[in-house]
Design a protein around this motif. Structure first.
Motif, PDB file in Angstrom:
ATOM      1  N   SER A 104       0.833  -1.190   0.190  1.00 27.23           N
ATOM      2  CA  SER A 104      -0.070  -0.010  -0.015  1.00 27.23           C
ATOM      3  C   SER A 104       0.823   1.121  -0.017  1.00 27.23           C
ATOM      4  CB  SER A 104      -0.998   0.079   1.089  1.00 27.23           C
ATOM      5  OG  SER A 104      -0.126   0.000   2.313  1.00 27.23           O
ATOM      6  N   HIS A 105       1.998   1.120   0.352  1.00 29.60           N
ATOM      7  CA  HIS A 105       2.958   2.189   0.467  1.00 29.60           C
ATOM      8  C   HIS A 105       4.514   1.648  -0.026  1.00 29.60           C
ATOM      9  CE1 HIS A 105       0.118   4.532   2.773  1.00 29.60           C
ATOM     10  NE2 HIS A 105      -0.003   3.536   3.681  1.00 29.60           N
ATOM     11  N   ILE A 106       5.016   2.905  -0.468  1.00 30.03           N
ATOM     12  CA  ILE A 106       6.621   2.466  -1.423  1.00 30.03           C
ATOM     13  C   ILE A 106       7.707   2.332   0.060  1.00 30.03           C
ATOM     14  CG2 ILE A 106       5.969   3.247  -3.576  1.00 30.03           C
ATOM     15  CD1 ILE A 106       7.621   5.718  -2.672  1.00 30.03           C
ATOM     16  N   PHE A 107       7.347   2.897   1.144  1.00 28.78           N
ATOM     17  CA  PHE A 107       8.193   2.811   2.508  1.00 28.78           C
ATOM     18  C   PHE A 107       7.737   1.988   3.465  1.00 28.78           C
ATOM     19  CE2 PHE A 107       8.457   7.143   0.461  1.00 28.78           C
ATOM     20  CZ  PHE A 107       9.813   7.135   0.068  1.00 28.78           C
ATOM     21  N   GLU A 108       8.588   1.255   4.150  1.00 29.05           N
ATOM     22  CA  GLU A 108       8.112   0.391   4.953  1.00 29.05           C
ATOM     23  C   GLU A 108       8.121   0.982   6.629  1.00 29.05           C
ATOM     24  OE1 GLU A 108      10.343  -3.253   5.112  1.00 29.05           O
ATOM     25  OE2 GLU A 108      10.487  -3.391   2.880  1.00 29.05           O
ATOM     26  N   ASP A 109       7.920   2.245   6.550  1.00 32.90           N
ATOM     27  CA  ASP A 109       7.978   3.020   7.631  1.00 32.90           C
ATOM     28  C   ASP A 109       6.742   2.716   8.501  1.00 32.90           C
ATOM     29  OD1 ASP A 109      10.616   4.091   7.440  1.00 32.90           O
ATOM     30  OD2 ASP A 109       9.915   5.912   6.514  1.00 32.90           O
ATOM     31  N   GLU A 110       6.602   2.585   9.703  1.00 33.32           N
ATOM     32  CA  GLU A 110       5.397   2.570  10.374  1.00 33.32           C
ATOM     33  C   GLU A 110       5.340   4.119  11.054  1.00 33.32           C
ATOM     34  OE1 GLU A 110       4.941  -0.742  12.985  1.00 33.32           O
ATOM     35  OE2 GLU A 110       6.088  -2.001  11.254  1.00 33.32           O
ATOM     36  N   ASN A 111       3.735   4.142  11.434  1.00 33.67           N
ATOM     37  CA  ASN A 111       3.322   5.358  12.131  1.00 33.67           C
ATOM     38  C   ASN A 111       4.374   5.356  13.257  1.00 33.67           C
ATOM     39  OD1 ASN A 111       1.520   6.221  10.423  1.00 33.67           O
ATOM     40  ND2 ASN A 111      -0.137   5.286  11.228  1.00 33.67           N
TER      41      ASN A 111
END
Length: 97
Positions: A55-62
């Motif tokens: 769903s997102h290109i980055f694997e960062d989480e909130n």
């Protein structure tokens, strides 16, 4: 296989986008749109069977933080600027009948 941009398609695009183009501009736009569709077709040739959907290109989480008040309660200083006060609150003119 990419769809070919024909005059009817170009006319519909102009209507939907509320564009008034000259014939030369329409031809140029048709060429540009055709190039875009050809490029998308080229991307469809890639084998993406081993790529997982995302769903997102980055694997960062909130990143959440605690909601900590840092400026404190400066109630008296704020009320000192009020033109009128009533019961330790701002007093404002009545706005409804």
């Amino acid at each position: 296989m990419a769809k070919i941009i024909d005059d009817e398609t170009m006319e519909n695009v102009c209507i939907l986008a509320k564009l008034s183009l000259t014939e030369d501009e329409k031809e140029k736009a048709k060429e540009d749109m055709q190039k875009m569709l050809d490029y998308v077709d080229k991307l469809d040739e890639l084998d993406t069977s081993s790529v997982e959907p995302m769903s997102h290109i980055f694997e960062d989480e909130n990143v959440f933080r605690e909601d900590i008040v840092t400026n404190g309660d400066n109630h008296e200083a704020m009320l000192a600027n009020a033109p009128k006060q009533k019961e330790n609150q701002y007093q404002v003119p009545k706005t409804i009948g």
